[in-house]
Write a protein that holds these residues in place. Structure first.
Motif, mmCIF file in Angstrom:
data_model
loop_
_atom_site.group_PDB
_atom_site.id
_atom_site.type_symbol
_atom_site.label_atom_id
_atom_site.label_comp_id
_atom_site.label_asym_id
_atom_site.label_seq_id
_atom_site.Cartn_x
_atom_site.Cartn_y
_atom_site.Cartn_z
ATOM 1 N N ASP A 252 0.854 -1.180 0.000
ATOM 2 C CA ASP A 252 0.000 0.000 0.000
ATOM 3 C C ASP A 252 0.895 1.237 0.000
ATOM 4 N N GLY A 253 0.713 2.095 -0.981
ATOM 5 C CA GLY A 253 1.562 3.266 -1.132
ATOM 6 C C GLY A 253 1.475 4.259 0.011
ATOM 7 N N ARG A 254 0.351 4.331 0.678
ATOM 8 C CA ARG A 254 0.170 5.313 1.754
ATOM 9 C C ARG A 254 0.768 4.849 3.086
ATOM 10 N N THR A 255 0.594 3.574 3.426
ATOM 11 C CA THR A 255 1.035 3.082 4.738
ATOM 12 C C THR A 255 2.300 2.232 4.681
ATOM 13 N N GLY A 256 2.635 1.710 3.499
ATOM 14 C CA GLY A 256 3.757 0.783 3.392
ATOM 15 C C GLY A 256 3.405 -0.625 3.838
ATOM 16 N N SER B 143 -7.145 -2.867 -6.051
ATOM 17 C CA SER B 143 -6.026 -2.017 -5.658
ATOM 18 C C SER B 143 -4.698 -2.734 -5.872
ATOM 19 N N ARG C 23 -9.375 1.561 3.021
ATOM 20 C CA ARG C 23 -8.479 2.573 3.584
ATOM 21 C C ARG C 23 -8.510 2.516 5.104
ATOM 22 N N GLN C 24 -9.699 2.376 5.689
ATOM 23 C CA GLN C 24 -9.805 2.290 7.145
ATOM 24 C C GLN C 24 -9.062 1.058 7.668
ATOM 25 N N ASP D 154 -5.197 1.661 7.297
ATOM 26 C CA ASP D 154 -4.727 2.668 8.257
ATOM 27 C C ASP D 154 -4.746 2.133 9.684
ATOM 28 N N ARG E 174 -1.446 1.615 12.079
ATOM 29 C CA ARG E 174 -1.350 2.207 13.424
ATOM 30 C C ARG E 174 -1.076 1.135 14.478
#
Length: 157
Positions: A18-22, A71, A114-115, A118, A122
């Motif tokens: 995932d490009g946003r979170t790695g 995705s 996305r949720q 993310d 976290r």
């Protein structure tokens, strides 16, 4: 449904970051067509009626599944894939239908994905994972059960 399964690869494993979170993503799509950029998920079900089966989309997270696979496919190939569910009834005469989720389900699935990513990122960073309460939970009967036994006055006591 038959023509969709004539030219493709079964059990296609997908791995992408995932490009946003790695976060690493993985999955295995039931069928990937060779010529039409279509990913297919085969589901056996009591009813292949699309209107009845639609309730299962929310119950079992099929909108999330759809966006998860799409995705990864896009991350790996650069292509935007169509995602179809082939529904096959479990009992004779084994009626079959093909379903594509609409734009609203696409949006919902994207938000769910996305949720999930993310939240997972976290949790990895903090090494804290959601779960049930650590304390003892006091559980009472539903109101209708308490009423049935004349215990209205005990609710919340």
């Amino acid at each position: 449904a038959g023509p969709l399964l004539e030219d493709g690869t079964p059990e296609q494993s997908l791995y992408a970051v995932d490009g946003r979170t790695g976060v690493w993503m993985r999955g295995r799509v039931d069928w990937a067509t060779h010529n039409t950029r279509t990913l297919i998920d085969l589901k056996t079900t009591v009813s292949a009626d699309p209107d009845e089966w639609g309730r299962n989309v929310l119950r079992y997270g099929y909108s999330l599944q759809r966006e998860w696979y799409r995705s990864m496919w896009q991350a790996l190939t650069g292509e935007h894939a169509t995602f179809l569910h082939i529904l096959v009834e479990k009992q004779a005469p084994y009626l079959t239908s093909v379903v594509e989720l609409d734009a609203a389900w696409e949006a919902i699935g994207g938000l769910q994905m996305r949720q999930a990513l993310d939240t997972y990122a976290r949790c990895l960073d903090a090494d804290e994972w959601p779960g049930y309460p650590a304390d003892v939970t006091i559980l009472g009967p539903p109101q209708w059960v308490a009423s049935q036994y004349g215990l209205d006055d005990l609710q919340g006591a």
